[in-house]
Design a protein around this motif. Structure first.
Motif, short mmCIF file in Angstrom:
data_model
loop_
_atom_site.label_atom_id
_atom_site.label_comp_id
_atom_site.label_asym_id
_atom_site.label_seq_id
_atom_site.Cartn_x
_atom_site.Cartn_y
_atom_site.Cartn_z
N ILE A 74 54.25 75.23 76.38
CA ILE A 74 53.86 73.87 75.90
C ILE A 74 54.16 73.96 74.42
CG2 ILE A 74 51.31 72.82 75.41
CD1 ILE A 74 50.48 74.05 77.81
N HIS A 75 53.81 75.00 73.69
CA HIS A 75 54.36 74.83 72.33
C HIS A 75 55.74 74.16 72.03
CE1 HIS A 75 54.78 75.70 68.17
NE2 HIS A 75 55.50 76.93 68.32
N LEU A 113 59.66 71.31 80.19
CA LEU A 113 59.10 72.42 79.67
C LEU A 113 57.61 72.21 79.91
CD1 LEU A 113 61.11 73.13 76.31
CD2 LEU A 113 60.99 74.28 78.62
N PHE A 114 57.03 70.96 79.52
CA PHE A 114 55.54 70.71 79.88
C PHE A 114 55.28 70.83 81.52
CE2 PHE A 114 55.03 68.07 75.91
CZ PHE A 114 54.20 68.76 75.40
N ALA A 115 56.15 70.42 82.15
CA ALA A 115 55.94 70.40 83.64
C ALA A 115 56.22 71.93 84.23
CB ALA A 115 56.98 69.70 84.32
N LYS A 116 57.00 72.69 83.77
CA LYS A 116 56.91 74.10 84.04
C LYS A 116 55.88 75.07 83.55
CE LYS A 116 59.98 76.18 85.79
NZ LYS A 116 60.38 76.75 87.00
N VAL A 138 46.91 69.38 75.57
CA VAL A 138 48.05 68.61 75.44
C VAL A 138 47.83 66.96 75.15
CG1 VAL A 138 49.86 67.44 76.85
CG2 VAL A 138 49.49 69.91 77.43
N LYS A 139 46.87 66.70 75.45
CA LYS A 139 46.12 65.44 74.87
C LYS A 139 46.09 65.32 73.42
CE LYS A 139 42.03 64.49 74.62
NZ LYS A 139 41.05 64.33 73.74
#
Length: 320
Positions: A74-75, A113-116, A138-139
């Motif tokens: 996420i980062h 990458l977010f999805a993974k 994430v929001k």
């Protein structure tokens, strides 16, 4: 980072690296362009999470490696998107994805990458609370980026500056600590204390980052000196210098022209150095570090308590 040694007695950190690396092997092109990026970094977020996961001395966090990897992904995804918005050319000492392959590919890689990250979380069934906390993270990252994007080359108030860095940095570190406390099944008050520790740690981290943007060594930071200023992101050293410098007008003129050269950056650094801005920023960061340490719950494992204090010392003394 000496604090890692304490964590290595409880967790095989190579498993974390393996999990992060495995996230991009599905496609050769993605693996090729992502490996240099995911291979760098301090791993502060997953390490914070794993450290807090060990706060309960009777709890083994080995099965939480995928969640730690998800936090790093996420980062990294947020950095890929940041680089597009800032038109950055280098990240962690290597050419950015948007610089090499264009913004369209970079947007998709960040989304991938977010999805993974969320795939790792879903596959390991950490529960609805963990999913809700990650979604809020994430929001807030997106909200912080929107606020920043709408205020390029605008000098924020101190309150506006803190709102932005809380959303983009402090809330992330707070979330890592909160998740660690949740996984360790700590009492709710202890979880909140860990989250407060992480939030103050994050504020200090970002203030030091803002100083390093002007006064760090490019070979250590992996980013060009003055990169934030060139991108229109006005940070605490500039805010303070504008408040106290007799040459505030010259600094304002640099910001207002919105096309900032290396010579402009050099002049801005000169003006900042003439004031107490560096000392002011460092004092602010030190105050947040003191608050972070004071927020640590007394009931957690003594070794973990010490480790988290060492993390705080690292944040305030880092040079990259």
């Amino acid at each position: 980072m000496n604090f890692i040694s304490a964590l290595e007695t409880k967790i095989n950190l190579q498993e974390l690296e393996n999990c992060i690396g495995q996230a991009v092997v599905e496609d050769k092109f993605i693996q090729e362009i992502c490996t240099p990026l995911i291979g760098g970094g301090k791993r502060l977020r997953p390490l914070l999470f794993l450290t807090c996961s060990c706060a309960n001395k009777n709890f083994s966090p080995t099965k939480e490696i995928p969640l730690a990897a998800a936090l790093e992904l996420i980062h990294t995804a947020s950095l890929v998107h940041d680089d597009i918005l800032d038109n950055a050319k280098k990240r962690r000492g290597v050419e950015t994805i948007n610089s090499m392959h264009g913004s369209q590919i970079a947007v998709l890689v960040g989304d991938y990458l977010f999805a993974k990250a969320f795939q790792l979380v879903a596959e390991n069934d950490y529960g609805s609370e963990v999913s809700a906390v990650l979604s809020k993270l994430v929001k807030n990252l997106c909200l912080g980026e929107i606020i920043q994007d709408r205020s390029f080359f605008v000098v924020p108030t101190l309150e506006e500056y803190y709102t932005r860095i809380n959303l983009k940095t402090a809330f992330f570190l707070s979330t890592c600590c909160r998740l660690g406390g949740i996984i360790a099944k700590l009492e709710r008050t202890e979880i909140e204390n860990l989250a407060d520790y992480g939030g103050n740690l994050g504020l200090a981290f970002q203030i030091i980052d803002d100083l390093l943007d002007f006064f760090g060594e490019e070979k250590l930071t992996g980013k060009a000196v003055g990169g934030d200023l060139k991108s229109g992101v006005i940070t605490l050293p500039i805010i303070r210098a504008l408040e106290v410098s007799p040459r505030a007008d010259a600094l304002t003129k640099i910001i207002a022209q919105e096309k900032i050269s290396c010579a402009d950056v050099a002049l801005a650094i000169e003006i900042i150095r003439e004031t107490d801005a560096v000392e002011y920023c460092r004092t602010c960061a030190e105050n947040h570090i003191a608050a972070a340490k004071n927020n640590l719950p007394a009931a957690i494992d003594a070794t973990i308590n010490l480790t988290l204090k060492q993390v705080a010392d690292f944040v305030i003394s880092r040079n990259r």
